[in-house]
Design a protein around this motif. Structure first.
Motif, PDB file in Angstrom:
ATOM      1  N   LEU A  60       0.784  -1.383   0.056  1.00 56.52           N
ATOM      2  CA  LEU A  60       0.001  -0.062   0.012  1.00 56.52           C
ATOM      3  C   LEU A  60       1.020   1.156  -0.047  1.00 56.52           C
ATOM      4  N   VAL A  61       1.962   1.220   0.825  1.00 60.08           N
ATOM      5  CA  VAL A  61       2.737   2.586   0.747  1.00 60.08           C
ATOM      6  C   VAL A  61       3.654   2.713  -0.673  1.00 60.08           C
ATOM      7  N   ILE A  62       4.165   1.475  -0.955  1.00 52.90           N
ATOM      8  CA  ILE A  62       4.708   1.761  -2.217  1.00 52.90           C
ATOM      9  C   ILE A  62       3.834   1.964  -3.324  1.00 52.90           C
ATOM     10  N   ALA A  63       2.571   1.479  -3.262  1.00 52.29           N
ATOM     11  CA  ALA A  63       1.617   2.024  -4.501  1.00 52.29           C
ATOM     12  C   ALA A  63       1.205   3.485  -4.171  1.00 52.29           C
ATOM     13  N   PHE A  64       1.093   4.046  -2.894  1.00 48.69           N
ATOM     14  CA  PHE A  64       0.924   5.356  -2.763  1.00 48.69           C
ATOM     15  C   PHE A  64       1.876   6.335  -3.329  1.00 48.69           C
ATOM     16  N   ILE A  65       3.192   5.952  -2.925  1.00 41.33           N
ATOM     17  CA  ILE A  65       4.480   6.460  -3.646  1.00 41.33           C
ATOM     18  C   ILE A  65       4.558   6.476  -5.355  1.00 41.33           C
ATOM     19  N   ALA A  66       4.009   5.289  -5.882  1.00 39.31           N
ATOM     20  CA  ALA A  66       4.154   5.113  -7.136  1.00 39.31           C
ATOM     21  C   ALA A  66       2.934   6.013  -7.932  1.00 39.31           C
ATOM     22  N   ILE A  67       1.794   6.322  -7.244  1.00 43.93           N
ATOM     23  CA  ILE A  67       0.857   7.086  -7.802  1.00 43.93           C
ATOM     24  C   ILE A  67       1.265   8.625  -7.508  1.00 43.93           C
ATOM     25  N   LYS A  68       1.731   8.802  -6.463  1.00 42.11           N
ATOM     26  CA  LYS A  68       2.443  10.287  -6.401  1.00 42.11           C
ATOM     27  C   LYS A  68       3.389  10.729  -7.481  1.00 42.11           C
ATOM     28  N   LYS A  69       4.334   9.447  -7.850  1.00 42.46           N
ATOM     29  CA  LYS A  69       5.225   9.879  -8.720  1.00 42.46           C
ATOM     30  C   LYS A  69       4.618   9.757 -10.312  1.00 42.46           C
ATOM     31  N   THR A  81      -2.542  -6.428  -6.435  1.00 43.27           N
ATOM     32  CA  THR A  81      -1.622  -7.305  -5.376  1.00 43.27           C
ATOM     33  C   THR A  81      -2.218  -7.233  -4.028  1.00 43.27           C
ATOM     34  N   ALA A  82      -2.560  -5.995  -3.617  1.00 43.92           N
ATOM     35  CA  ALA A  82      -2.823  -5.663  -2.217  1.00 43.92           C
ATOM     36  C   ALA A  82      -4.148  -6.258  -2.047  1.00 43.92           C
TER      37      ALA A  82
END
Length: 177
Positions: A60-69, A81-82
């Protein structure tokens, strides 16, 4: 890409979202009274499903970072996947509880109240988050990104809390297994 009106696409999923949001908690609750006789307890599952909760948190945290980028493809893959991790967690959780007796928390004093507070909020929010996750996902797959973003701002912290608190509950109760 979908060329239809996203709002119309959202609505076709509403009955399924409502049904799943009601059925999943009821089935889980009902299965707590079911014990499969003459089956070896699946006592090895709690550390596995706690690890899956931890993995879900990281995803979830990596996905959040991915969408912010602005990495939408990575975000989509991670969120799918989550969801699969959460579904796998739920299946293992049910399997454990229909083959094993519930473990009682043995801590005393203030830690007991901390444990039960975390457990209670974890349980309640794990029920509340179901429709949020489903609605958020449907809004993404139907390309209704404005509404997706609005609800994702609520879904993300709820889901993250449920995943992280699941790990904390496991760590706190693990000495009593």
């Amino acid at each position: 890409m979908n060329n239809q009106d996203p709002v119309l696409d959202d609505k076709k999923y509403n009955k399924l979202i409502v049904a799943l949001s009601i059925i999943i908690p009821i089935v889980v609750f009902a299965l707590f009274s079911v014990k499969i006789p003459n089956v070896e307890p699946l006592s090895f599952l709690p550390p596995i499903y706690a690890t899956i909760n931890g993995l879900t948190s990281v995803i979830l945290v990596i996905a959040f970072i991915a969408i912010k980028k602005k990495n939408r493809v990575l975000h989509e893959n991670l969120m799918t996947t989550a969801i699969w991790c959460s579904a796998l967690f739920l299946l293992m959780y049910i399997a454990y509880h229909i083959t094993s007796d519930s473990t009682k928390f043995g801590g005393e004093g203030a830690i007991k109240y901390v444990y039960y507070f975390i457990l209670l909020t974890h349980i309640l929010l794990s029920i509340v988050v179901i429709p949020f996750v489903l609605i958020t996902y449907v809004r993404a797959i139907t390309n209704n990104f404005e509404k997706h973003k609005k609800i994702a701002r609520i879904t993300f912290p709820l889901w993250l809390y449920v995943a992280v608190s699941g790990v904390i509950v496991y760590i706190m109760i693990s000495p009593y297994y």
